[in-house]
Structures are given as structure tokens and as C-alpha cells.
Design a protein around this motif. Sequence first.
Motif, PDB file in Angstrom:
ATOM      1  N   THR A 168      -3.605  -2.058  15.185  1.00  0.00           N
ATOM      2  CA  THR A 168      -3.599  -1.067  14.119  1.00  0.00           C
ATOM      3  C   THR A 168      -4.854  -0.209  14.144  1.00  0.00           C
ATOM      4  OG1 THR A 168      -4.660  -2.568  12.563  1.00  0.00           O
ATOM      5  CG2 THR A 168      -2.259  -2.571  12.608  1.00  0.00           C
ATOM      6  N   SER A 169      -4.770   0.907  13.481  1.00  0.00           N
ATOM      7  CA  SER A 169      -5.912   1.797  13.268  1.00  0.00           C
ATOM      8  C   SER A 169      -6.658   2.141  14.551  1.00  0.00           C
ATOM      9  CB  SER A 169      -6.892   1.182  12.260  1.00  0.00           C
ATOM     10  OG  SER A 169      -6.236   0.884  11.063  1.00  0.00           O
ATOM     11  N   GLY A 170      -5.982   2.022  15.679  1.00  0.00           N
ATOM     12  CA  GLY A 170      -6.606   2.361  16.940  1.00  0.00           C
ATOM     13  C   GLY A 170      -7.564   1.337  17.478  1.00  0.00           C
ATOM     14  N   ASN A 171      -8.006   0.353  16.679  1.00  0.00           N
ATOM     15  CA  ASN A 171      -8.994  -0.578  17.212  1.00  0.00           C
ATOM     16  C   ASN A 171      -8.965  -1.994  16.644  1.00  0.00           C
ATOM     17  OD1 ASN A 171     -10.049  -0.118  14.703  1.00  0.00           O
ATOM     18  ND2 ASN A 171     -11.945   0.806  15.402  1.00  0.00           N
ATOM     19  N   VAL A 172      -8.100  -2.309  15.701  1.00  0.00           N
ATOM     20  CA  VAL A 172      -8.032  -3.669  15.151  1.00  0.00           C
ATOM     21  C   VAL A 172      -6.868  -4.400  15.819  1.00  0.00           C
ATOM     22  CG1 VAL A 172      -7.749  -5.099  13.102  1.00  0.00           C
ATOM     23  CG2 VAL A 172      -9.024  -2.942  12.962  1.00  0.00           C
ATOM     24  N   SER A 204      -0.610  -7.606  16.665  1.00  0.00           N
ATOM     25  CA  SER A 204      -0.677  -6.433  15.816  1.00  0.00           C
ATOM     26  C   SER A 204      -1.843  -5.573  16.297  1.00  0.00           C
ATOM     27  CB  SER A 204      -0.908  -6.855  14.361  1.00  0.00           C
ATOM     28  OG  SER A 204      -1.178  -5.735  13.546  1.00  0.00           O
ATOM     29  N   ASN A 208       0.065   1.915  18.070  1.00  0.00           N
ATOM     30  CA  ASN A 208      -0.142   0.986  16.967  1.00  0.00           C
ATOM     31  C   ASN A 208       1.189   0.372  16.569  1.00  0.00           C
ATOM     32  OD1 ASN A 208      -2.830   1.777  16.919  1.00  0.00           O
ATOM     33  ND2 ASN A 208      -2.464   3.343  15.383  1.00  0.00           N
ATOM     34  N   THR A 260     -12.087  -6.241  17.049  1.00  0.00           N
ATOM     35  CA  THR A 260     -12.106  -4.789  16.885  1.00  0.00           C
ATOM     36  C   THR A 260     -12.514  -4.203  18.223  1.00  0.00           C
ATOM     37  OG1 THR A 260     -12.687  -4.995  14.561  1.00  0.00           O
ATOM     38  CG2 THR A 260     -13.117  -2.873  15.601  1.00  0.00           C
ATOM     39  N   ALA A 289     -11.375  -0.618  20.795  1.00  0.00           N
ATOM     40  CA  ALA A 289     -10.543   0.566  20.977  1.00  0.00           C
ATOM     41  C   ALA A 289     -10.113   0.785  22.427  1.00  0.00           C
ATOM     42  CB  ALA A 289     -11.283   1.796  20.476  1.00  0.00           C
ATOM     43  N   PRO A 295       1.096   2.853  11.320  1.00  0.00           N
ATOM     44  CA  PRO A 295       0.283   4.091  11.326  1.00  0.00           C
ATOM     45  C   PRO A 295      -1.055   3.878  12.016  1.00  0.00           C
ATOM     46  CG  PRO A 295       0.516   3.219   9.087  1.00  0.00           C
ATOM     47  CD  PRO A 295       1.307   2.344   9.986  1.00  0.00           C
TER      48      PRO A 295
END
Length: 128
Positions: free
Chosen positions: A80-84, A78, A8, A98, A100, A128
Motif C-alpha cells: 500500500t501507499s507505494g511503500n508499506v 499487502s 498497490n 517500509t 519503495a 489506493p
Amino acid sequence: TINTTFANGVLVVSGYYTEPVGGLVGIVFRVQDDLNYWEFFADGLGSYLYAISAGVPTLVASSSQPHGPNIPIRLMVSATSGNVLTCQANADTQLSVTNATFAAATQWGLVSNGGPSYFDNWYFCSLP
């Protein structure tokens, strides 16, 4: 390739290509290996986000906003959050999905095609 320990993050770079036909500049990210990764690039016809799996590219999102040769393009990815996944070419084009796929892969890099291309002022920041 930028080898990180972060799947990420945000990679921002300025770049331009010189070849009017077939020229492009872009970012590869969440690179698992040579056959599995994400690629975001801009060219004279628009901006494109591809997932490359087992070496086969699949178009995930695109914009028809063109970006001409010899004109600096600010690219941003970017993840982020593993899938965005959010991709931007200048302020006028933004693609967001979205997904993953390859969420644990930690290599990032730059890609170009079609004659001399130039990159400068890049930075990477983990998220993160």
C-alpha cells in the motif's frame, strides 16, 4: 503471474507444499521483470520476505515460525501507499516493512518449490 495495472493491492491465497526438505509456497509481487521483484514465502523453517534486485536476493524480514508440509498455509501480501509492505503466513506470522523498491511494478503471482505444491482460493484486490 497475475498482470494487473495496480502496484498497490492485497493478494491472499491458501496453499501447501509436499516436500519436507526444500518445499515452500509463496507470493511474488511488484514484479518488474524476471530479475527484479519481491518474494514472500513460507517453508518448514519459517517465513521470509526477499527483495530480488538484478537477480540477487536480499533478505529484508523473516520469522522463525515453521510451517510444515501437507498443511494448508494462508498467505497474504499487502502493498500500500507505494511503500508499506505487509506479509502474513497464517495468523501467527506477520512481517511488515517500509520500502519503495519496485513501487510502480504491477505484476503479482505465486511461487513454489520442492515437489508438488497446491494453491486454491486466491483473490486479489487493488488498493489506493
